[in-house]
Design a protein around this motif. Structure first.
Motif, short mmCIF file in Angstrom:
data_model
loop_
_atom_site.label_atom_id
_atom_site.label_comp_id
_atom_site.label_asym_id
_atom_site.label_seq_id
_atom_site.Cartn_x
_atom_site.Cartn_y
_atom_site.Cartn_z
N SER A 133 0.66 -0.74 0.19
CA SER A 133 -0.09 0.25 0.12
C SER A 133 0.95 1.51 0.32
O SER A 133 1.78 0.96 -0.09
CB SER A 133 -1.04 0.23 1.51
N PHE B 202 -6.49 5.75 6.84
CA PHE B 202 -5.90 4.82 5.87
C PHE B 202 -6.56 4.80 4.61
O PHE B 202 -7.41 4.75 3.92
CB PHE B 202 -5.92 3.70 6.28
N MET C 259 -6.02 5.75 1.01
CA MET C 259 -4.68 5.72 0.16
C MET C 259 -5.35 6.23 -1.02
O MET C 259 -6.05 5.34 -1.36
CB MET C 259 -4.06 4.50 0.09
N TRP D 200 -6.68 -0.27 0.05
CA TRP D 200 -5.83 -0.90 1.01
C TRP D 200 -4.66 -2.04 0.23
O TRP D 200 -4.42 -1.98 -1.27
CB TRP D 200 -7.01 -1.04 1.42
N ALA D 201 -4.18 -2.75 1.13
CA ALA D 201 -3.84 -3.88 0.75
C ALA D 201 -3.44 -4.94 -0.96
O ALA D 201 -4.18 -5.49 -0.40
CB ALA D 201 -3.38 -5.24 1.99
N ASP E 7 -8.07 -7.12 2.03
CA ASP E 7 -6.44 -7.40 1.88
C ASP E 7 -6.90 -9.23 0.88
O ASP E 7 -6.43 -10.20 1.56
CB ASP E 7 -6.56 -8.13 3.09
N GLU F 298 -7.24 -9.82 9.94
CA GLU F 298 -6.61 -9.48 8.51
C GLU F 298 -5.70 -9.32 8.03
O GLU F 298 -5.51 -10.54 9.03
CB GLU F 298 -7.69 -8.07 8.87
N GLY F 299 -5.73 -9.15 6.99
CA GLY F 299 -3.67 -9.10 6.58
C GLY F 299 -4.16 -10.93 5.80
O GLY F 299 -2.65 -11.66 6.85
N THR G 256 -1.35 -1.58 12.97
CA THR G 256 -1.70 -2.34 11.84
C THR G 256 0.15 -2.99 12.42
O THR G 256 1.04 -2.51 12.44
CB THR G 256 -2.13 -2.12 10.49
N HIS H 278 1.02 -6.26 9.43
CA HIS H 278 0.75 -7.36 8.48
C HIS H 278 2.08 -7.53 7.69
O HIS H 278 2.77 -7.07 7.40
CB HIS H 278 -0.06 -5.85 6.93
N ARG I 169 3.50 4.11 7.52
CA ARG I 169 3.95 3.01 7.74
C ARG I 169 5.09 2.61 6.91
O ARG I 169 4.94 3.76 5.42
CB ARG I 169 3.14 2.39 7.91
O1 FUB Z 1 -3.90 -0.33 4.98
C1 FUB Z 1 -4.74 -0.77 5.08
C2 FUB Z 1 -5.56 -1.53 5.98
O2 FUB Z 1 -4.06 -1.81 7.01
C3 FUB Z 1 -4.57 -2.60 5.80
O3 FUB Z 1 -6.24 -3.41 4.47
C4 FUB Z 1 -4.65 -3.96 6.43
O4 FUB Z 1 -4.50 -5.19 6.82
C5 FUB Z 1 -4.48 -3.11 7.58
O5 FUB Z 1 -2.38 -3.00 7.02
#
Ligand code: FUB
Length: 373
Positions: free
Chosen positions: A82, A98, A100, A135-136, A187, A276-277, A325, A327, A353
C-alpha cells in the motif's frame, strides 16, 4: 631427535623469486592473519548470501509504504505494498485515516539489494468502480500476464476487490471495469499451488467490513465484529480463481481455524482469532495460513493439509510492531524464508508506515520461530 638430522628454528620458503627465512613465530602470525582474512571473507560472503540484520531498517524512505506482498517473478523480488499518505482524516475504528490513492511497485535484485521504485502502477482515478481507500494489494502471474488484486471502497463506500492486469510485473496495470463479481471486504492474497491452481484469500473485520456480510447480505450496522464472544469467530474467505484469474471459480468458502481439539476459535478470543491480512505459503507439503490478530497486534498462523483448511491454530510468530496495524507476506528465496512486514519507524504514526524485511526461521518440525521486532 634422530642422529644425523638437524632441525632449524626457521623454514626457508620461496617468496617472489627470493628465498626467505620464516621463523615459527612468523608462521603462527601468518596463520592468525589467514584466519582473520578467512573470517572477513566469510562474513562478506554471508552478507551477500542473504543474511539480514536482526533490526532491519525501512526498505523505502522517501514515501510511506505498508502491507507488503512480496513475490519472486523471473528470479527477482517484487513488492506490492500500500502507499500510505497524509490525508488528514481523523483516526477511527473504520480505518478512515488509511486514505490511500495509488500503488507503487518496488523491486530488488536480491534480499540485501537496492530497492527500486517503479512509480505509480495503478491510481484510484483509473479504476472506474472505485471511490476511495486503496488498501493492501497482492499480485500473481499466469501465462505472460501479471495480475494486481486490490481492495477499494466502491462509490457506495462498500469494500470490493478489484483486479488489474499488465504485461510487466511493475505495471502500469489496467483495471477491469468492475470489481470481481461476488467480492467484498479487503486484503486479497493470491496463492498459486504447485499444481498451478490459484486461490484468493481475503477478508478483514472492523474497517474491513467482513462482519457486515455474515448473513450473505450487506449490513452496515455491524461496525466491528458480531459481538458474540462465545460463538465461532468470523472467518477469512477463500475461493479458487478462474482460469483467466479474473473471477471466483466457485462459491466463497470460510477459512476455518480450529484449536488442537478441532474446536473453532471463538469471537472473544482476540489473541488468536483472524482479524485481517491473510497470507498463504506452502512448506514441505503443508499449507500455512498466516494473518493479523488486529486489536491484539500479533501475527499468527495455522496449518492444514488442504488449501481450504480447516487450519489448526499453531501460535503467534510475531510480536506487535510499532503502530496499530501489522501485515505481512512470506516468500522463499534460495532455500531461505523471508517475511516482509511494516512498522512506523519513520513517522511514529499509525497511518504512515514503512515496509521492512527479515529472515523467517523455523524449527525442524516447520514451526515458525517467534520474531520480536
Ligand atoms: O492498509 C490498510 C489496512 O491496514 C490493510 O488493508 C490492513 O491489513 C491493515 O494493514
Amino acid at each position: 631427535m634422530r642422529a644425523g638430522l638437524r632441525t632449524y628454528p626457521y623454514t626457508i620458503i620461496n617468496y617472489g623469486g627470493q628465498d626467505v627465512r620464516v621463523t615459527k613465530n612468523m608462521i603462527t602470525l601468518n596463520k592468525l592473519t589467514f584466519v582473520i582474512a578467512a573470517l572477513v571473507v566469510l562474513s562478506v560472503e554471508r552478507s551477500l548470501c542473504q543474511n539480514l540484520p536482526d533490526k532491519p531498517k525501512p526498505l523505502v524512505t522517501d514515501i510511506y509504504t505498508a502491507d507488503p506482498s512480496a513475490h519472486i517473478f523471473n528470479g527477482k523480488i517484487y513488492i506490492y505494498p500500500s502507499h500510505d499518505i497524509e490525508a488528514n482524516v481523523p483516526q477511527d475504528d473504520e480505518g478512515g485515516h488509511f486514505n490511500m490513492r495509488d500503488y507503487h511497485v518496488f523491486s530488488m535484485d536480491n534480499i540485501n539489494g537496492k530497492v527500486t521504485d517503479h512509480g505509480v502502477a495503478l491510481d484510484v482515478k483509473d479504476v472506474p468502480w472505485a471511490g476511495r481507500q486503496m488498501w493492501a494489494p497482492d499480485a500473481a502471474y499466469k501465462n505472460g500476464t501479471y495480475y494486481l488484486y486490490f481492495p477499494a471502497k466502491d462509490k457506495k463506500d462498500v469494500f470490493r476487490i478489484g483486479v488489474a492486469t499488465s504485461k510487466s510485473p511493475t505495471g502500469p496495470f489496467k483495471a477491469e471495469p468492475a470489481p470481481i463479481p461476488g467480492s467484498y471486504s479487503i486484503d486479497p492474497a493470491v496463492f498459486t499451488d504447485t499444481d498451478g491452481k490459484a486461490y484468493i484469500y481475503f477478508g478483514g473485520i472492523w474497517g474491513g467490513q467482513l462482519q457486515r456480510w455474515h448473513t450473505g447480505k450487506y449490513d452496515a450496522s455491524l461496525k466491528t465484529d458480531l459481538k458474540k464472544d462465545n460463538e465461532p469467530a468470523l472467518s477469512a474467505k477463500v475461493a479458487r480463481l478462474s482460469k483467466d484469474m479474473l473471477k471466483f471459480d466457485e462459491p466463497v468458502k470460510d477459512v476455518q481455524i480450529v484449536d488442537k481439539d478441532g474446536k473453532p476459535l471463538l469471537g472473544g478470543d482476540h489473541d488468536r482469532r483472524f482479524f485481517e491480512g491473510a497470507w498463504m505459503h506452502k512448506y514441505k507439503g503443508k499449507y500455512y495460513f498466516s494473518y493479523s490478530t488486529g486489536d491484539t497486534h500479533f501475527l499468527a498462523y495455522a496449518t492444514s493439509n488442504s488449501p481450504y483448511g480447516p487450519f489448526t491454530y499453531q501460535g503467534t510468530f510475531m510480536k506487535p510492531v510499532t503502530g496499530w496495524t501489522t501485515h505481512h507476506s512470506i516468500i522463499e528465496l534460495n532455500g531461505k524464508w523471508y517475511i516482509f512486514y511494516h512498522d512506523v519507524e519513520l513517522s511514529g504514526q499509525t497511518h504512515l508506515r514503512n515496509i521492512k524485511v527479515r529472515e523467517l526461521k523455523r524449527g525442524a518440525d516447520g514451526a515458525i520461530e517467534m520474531i520480536t521486532p
